[in-house]
Design a protein around this motif. Structure first.
Motif, PDB file in Angstrom:
ATOM      1  N   SER A 119     -46.731 -48.050  15.167  1.00 24.01           N
ATOM      2  CA  SER A 119     -47.245 -47.417  13.948  1.00 24.01           C
ATOM      3  C   SER A 119     -48.381 -46.456  14.258  1.00 24.01           C
ATOM      4  O   SER A 119     -48.750 -45.639  13.423  1.00 24.01           O
ATOM      5  CB  SER A 119     -47.747 -48.482  12.968  1.00 24.01           C
ATOM      6  N   ALA A 121     -51.351 -47.432  14.412  1.00 25.71           N
ATOM      7  CA  ALA A 121     -52.527 -47.983  13.736  1.00 25.71           C
ATOM      8  C   ALA A 121     -53.533 -48.521  14.744  1.00 25.71           C
ATOM      9  O   ALA A 121     -53.181 -49.203  15.698  1.00 25.71           O
ATOM     10  CB  ALA A 121     -52.113 -49.100  12.777  1.00 25.71           C
ATOM     11  N   GLN A 153     -52.907 -53.696   8.028  1.00 30.06           N
ATOM     12  CA  GLN A 153     -53.393 -52.613   8.883  1.00 30.06           C
ATOM     13  C   GLN A 153     -52.228 -51.886   9.551  1.00 30.06           C
ATOM     14  O   GLN A 153     -52.239 -50.653   9.668  1.00 30.06           O
ATOM     15  CB  GLN A 153     -54.364 -53.154   9.933  1.00 30.06           C
ATOM     16  N   ARG A 156     -50.617 -49.671   6.914  1.00 29.83           N
ATOM     17  CA  ARG A 156     -51.382 -48.439   6.697  1.00 29.83           C
ATOM     18  C   ARG A 156     -51.131 -47.450   7.826  1.00 29.83           C
ATOM     19  O   ARG A 156     -51.111 -46.235   7.612  1.00 29.83           O
ATOM     20  CB  ARG A 156     -52.866 -48.754   6.532  1.00 29.83           C
ATOM     21  N   GLY A 157     -50.913 -47.950   9.040  1.00 29.93           N
ATOM     22  CA  GLY A 157     -50.573 -47.072  10.160  1.00 29.93           C
ATOM     23  C   GLY A 157     -49.239 -46.388   9.958  1.00 29.93           C
ATOM     24  O   GLY A 157     -49.095 -45.185  10.209  1.00 29.93           O
ATOM     25  N   TYR A 158     -48.242 -47.150   9.474  1.00 28.56           N
ATOM     26  CA  TYR A 158     -46.937 -46.543   9.183  1.00 28.56           C
ATOM     27  C   TYR A 158     -47.052 -45.511   8.065  1.00 28.56           C
ATOM     28  O   TYR A 158     -46.448 -44.444   8.128  1.00 28.56           O
ATOM     29  CB  TYR A 158     -45.909 -47.614   8.798  1.00 28.56           C
ATOM     30  N   LEU A 159     -47.821 -45.825   7.039  1.00 28.98           N
ATOM     31  CA  LEU A 159     -48.004 -44.901   5.919  1.00 28.98           C
ATOM     32  C   LEU A 159     -48.681 -43.610   6.391  1.00 28.98           C
ATOM     33  O   LEU A 159     -48.264 -42.502   6.029  1.00 28.98           O
ATOM     34  CB  LEU A 159     -48.826 -45.560   4.811  1.00 28.98           C
ATOM     35  N   ALA A 160     -49.707 -43.742   7.221  1.00 28.18           N
ATOM     36  CA  ALA A 160     -50.397 -42.556   7.736  1.00 28.18           C
ATOM     37  C   ALA A 160     -49.445 -41.705   8.580  1.00 28.18           C
ATOM     38  O   ALA A 160     -49.457 -40.474   8.487  1.00 28.18           O
ATOM     39  CB  ALA A 160     -51.620 -42.971   8.554  1.00 28.18           C
ATOM     40  N   ALA A 161     -48.607 -42.365   9.385  1.00 28.23           N
ATOM     41  CA  ALA A 161     -47.651 -41.618  10.217  1.00 28.23           C
ATOM     42  C   ALA A 161     -46.638 -40.899   9.332  1.00 28.23           C
ATOM     43  O   ALA A 161     -46.278 -39.739   9.604  1.00 28.23           O
ATOM     44  CB  ALA A 161     -46.944 -42.562  11.179  1.00 28.23           C
ATOM     45  N   ARG A 163     -47.122 -39.870   6.223  1.00 27.35           N
ATOM     46  CA  ARG A 163     -47.819 -38.750   5.557  1.00 27.35           C
ATOM     47  C   ARG A 163     -47.963 -37.570   6.501  1.00 27.35           C
ATOM     48  O   ARG A 163     -47.851 -36.419   6.096  1.00 27.35           O
ATOM     49  CB  ARG A 163     -49.193 -39.206   5.074  1.00 27.35           C
ATOM     50  N   GLU A 164     -48.224 -37.866   7.761  1.00 28.85           N
ATOM     51  CA  GLU A 164     -48.378 -36.793   8.734  1.00 28.85           C
ATOM     52  C   GLU A 164     -47.066 -36.023   8.910  1.00 28.85           C
ATOM     53  O   GLU A 164     -47.081 -34.809   9.061  1.00 28.85           O
ATOM     54  CB  GLU A 164     -48.812 -37.398  10.081  1.00 28.85           C
ATOM     55  N   THR A 168     -48.235 -35.055   1.789  1.00 32.27           N
ATOM     56  CA  THR A 168     -48.873 -35.992   0.844  1.00 32.27           C
ATOM     57  C   THR A 168     -47.926 -36.548  -0.197  1.00 32.27           C
ATOM     58  O   THR A 168     -48.368 -37.197  -1.132  1.00 32.27           O
ATOM     59  CB  THR A 168     -50.052 -35.296   0.152  1.00 32.27           C
TER      60      THR A 168
END
Length: 170
Positions: A119, A121, A153, A156-161, A163-164, A168
């Protein structure tokens, strides 16, 4: 945080010492070797040197109680998933005849765990453990950490990846 585990038997007055002398420094040394050699040096092959053949570990998610072989497998999975894992030991104490530790582990989820890809994260999770000894080897472990926090946690790492990659919208 409570340091009592369900089913955790009372500690005998002479626990941790099979000769009647104070064996605390020796068992503390073995517990430290677990953190240093198994985790920081990433060498699960030392587990048979540190853990009793009839070892039982409690508190592992999805698995319940694990054997010495199971602990070796779990540590291998964690080391693949989190190759930069580091434990910051806040307390390591054998005054009860068992070695009790409070720690934080920090790592980056940069390796695969089964079908789950990295992820990315950066995680930090607090936990505690207790080692009960038979002679100079760990016979039983009680482990407690916030597995839900760890999963959150990672999520959230998967979600951030995501989004990148897609912006958004996610």
């Amino acid at each position: 945080m409570s340091h009592c585990a369900d089913g955790d038997p009372p500690v005998p007055a002479d626990a941790g010492s099979d000769t009647g002398s104070d064996a605390r420094p020796d068992i503390e040394r073995v517990s430290r070797r677990d953190f240093e050699e198994v985790w920081h040096e990433q060498d699960p092959s030392v587990i048979p040197d540190l853990y009793h053949a009839d070892y039982r570990g409690h508190g592992f998610p999805l698995l319940g109680t694990v054997s010495r072989t199971g602990y070796r497998r779990v540590s291998g999975l964690f080391l693949r998933a989190f190759p930069d894992i580091r434990f910051d030991i806040h307390r390591l104490d054998s005054a009860t005849g068992r070695v009790e530790t409070d720690w934080t582990f920090e790592a980056t989820h940069s390796g695969w765990v089964g079908p789950l890809p990295p992820s990315g994260a950066r995680i930090s999770v607090d936990g505690w453990g207790r080692h009960r000894y038979e002679g100079d080897r760990v016979a039983e472990t009680w482990l407690d950490l916030d597995w839900a926090d760890l999963a959150g946690q990672l999520g959230r790492g998967y979600l951030a990846a995501a989004r990148e990659k897609v912006g958004t919208l996610v």
